[in-house]
Each structure stands twice: as structure tokens, then as C-alpha cells.
Scaffold this motif. Sequence first.
Motif, PDB file in Angstrom:
ATOM      1  N   VAL A  38       0.861  -1.188   0.000  1.00 27.24           N
ATOM      2  CA  VAL A  38       0.000   0.000   0.000  1.00 27.24           C
ATOM      3  C   VAL A  38       0.895   1.235   0.000  1.00 27.24           C
ATOM      4  O   VAL A  38       1.821   1.324   0.801  1.00 27.24           O
ATOM      5  N   ILE A  42      -1.833   6.284   1.117  1.00 22.29           N
ATOM      6  CA  ILE A  42      -3.016   5.435   1.270  1.00 22.29           C
ATOM      7  C   ILE A  42      -2.971   4.740   2.626  1.00 22.29           C
ATOM      8  O   ILE A  42      -3.991   4.635   3.312  1.00 22.29           O
ATOM      9  N   LEU A  46      -5.867   4.775   5.365  1.00 21.03           N
ATOM     10  CA  LEU A  46      -6.487   3.541   5.858  1.00 21.03           C
ATOM     11  C   LEU A  46      -6.419   3.463   7.382  1.00 21.03           C
ATOM     12  O   LEU A  46      -7.407   3.098   8.031  1.00 21.03           O
ATOM     13  N   SER A  77      -8.066  -3.758   5.755  1.00 14.14           N
ATOM     14  CA  SER A  77      -8.204  -2.576   4.900  1.00 14.14           C
ATOM     15  C   SER A  77      -7.107  -2.535   3.847  1.00 14.14           C
ATOM     16  O   SER A  77      -7.360  -2.225   2.680  1.00 14.14           O
ATOM     17  N   SER A  78      -5.905  -2.852   4.261  1.00 12.80           N
ATOM     18  CA  SER A  78      -4.767  -2.830   3.341  1.00 12.80           C
ATOM     19  C   SER A  78      -4.910  -3.899   2.267  1.00 12.80           C
ATOM     20  O   SER A  78      -4.648  -3.645   1.083  1.00 12.80           O
ATOM     21  N   PHE A  81      -7.533  -2.868  -0.203  1.00 17.40           N
ATOM     22  CA  PHE A  81      -7.011  -1.854  -1.124  1.00 17.40           C
ATOM     23  C   PHE A  81      -6.095  -2.495  -2.159  1.00 17.40           C
ATOM     24  O   PHE A  81      -6.207  -2.218  -3.355  1.00 17.40           O
ATOM     25  N   LYS A  84      -7.677  -4.242  -5.042  1.00 20.13           N
ATOM     26  CA  LYS A  84      -8.281  -3.362  -6.040  1.00 20.13           C
ATOM     27  C   LYS A  84      -7.239  -2.760  -6.977  1.00 20.13           C
ATOM     28  O   LYS A  84      -7.576  -2.247  -8.040  1.00 20.13           O
ATOM     29  N   GLN A  85      -5.987  -2.812  -6.597  1.00 13.75           N
ATOM     30  CA  GLN A  85      -4.928  -2.196  -7.394  1.00 13.75           C
ATOM     31  C   GLN A  85      -4.515  -3.101  -8.547  1.00 13.75           C
ATOM     32  O   GLN A  85      -4.362  -4.287  -8.388  1.00 13.75           O
TER      33      GLN A  85
END
Length: 183
Positions: A38, A42, A46, A77-78, A81, A84-85
Amino acid sequence: MDDNQLYQGIKKGNKEALGTLFDKYYERLCHFSLQFSVPKEIAQELVSDVFIKLWQKCKENNILHIRAYLYKSVKNSSLNFSKKQVSDKARKEHTLKPVTVQGDQEISLIFREELHKVQKIIDMMPKQRRIVFILNRIDGLKYKEIAGVLGISVHTVQNHMVKAIKFLHEQYQTQDIIKKTKI
């Protein structure tokens, strides 16, 4: 005040307790988030979001181990994220903070060099082992807490730590030997 007392204060609406908990864990949790590829900015968002949600839902939740909860929330959360990357090029590496040494500049320089050497060795470890090592030795989590955060058994955490310490010791000695033969 210990973490559970701070959490009880948060449940009672004490913003100072939230601020104290935030100050205590924010930087560590940001570094932890970086281990999941991450970007730094970001990771900061987060971690902040985790504390906002903790505040907003403190009356609904009953958390037994707040530190483990914070780490697990940041991990989730990480990971969400990262999934989604599309690209992993924004990955930032976890770095140890150099401690300032009072006195002689030469000692301070040697200390920074050794710290950099140790950081390079830690970065060479497989991802899971590196995360376990950092959570235990840098962030101070217990094996049981690490197991809960990462969703692995305590035995697996122990195995990672044994291998990490052995690897660190072997690599550190190897680099010292190489350094001495170049002189």
C-alpha cells in the motif's frame, strides 16, 4: 493508561483516550500497512479510517484486545485496497527509524550503517516472515496477537520467528565476513 483502559474511555465518549490510542499506534500501523504493498499516503488514510470507524462504532462493538483489533483492521483494509490495485509499482518499503545516538558522530555513523544493514536483511526475508518479524520485534505484538492478526496459528508464527532470527543472524555474519575481506 493501558490500551484496554483507553478503549473503555473511548466507549464512554472520551476523545482524549482516542487521541492517546491514535498517537500510540498510528505510525506503527502505517508501517504495518506498507507491508501489504500500500502506498504511504493510502496507508495513512487507511489507518485514519480504522480509528474513525473505531470511534463511530465504539458503542456497538465490544473489543477484547484493542491492539490486535487495530492491527487486524488495518491488515484487512490494506488487503482490500491491494486487491483493487492493478499495479504494484507504488509499493513502499518498511524502514526502521534510526535512533539518534548522543555524542560522537563516528559512533552515530556506524550505528546508522549497521541499522541499514539489518534493514536490508529484513527486506530479504519472504513477505510473511518479514511481517511476523516486524510485528513481534519492532511493534511488540505477542505471538498470539500476530496469529490473530494474520489468521495463522501460533505455531506458524513461532516457526517464522525461528527462521527469521536464524536468517538474520546468518546474513549479518555473512555481510560482516564480506566486509572484512574487502578491507
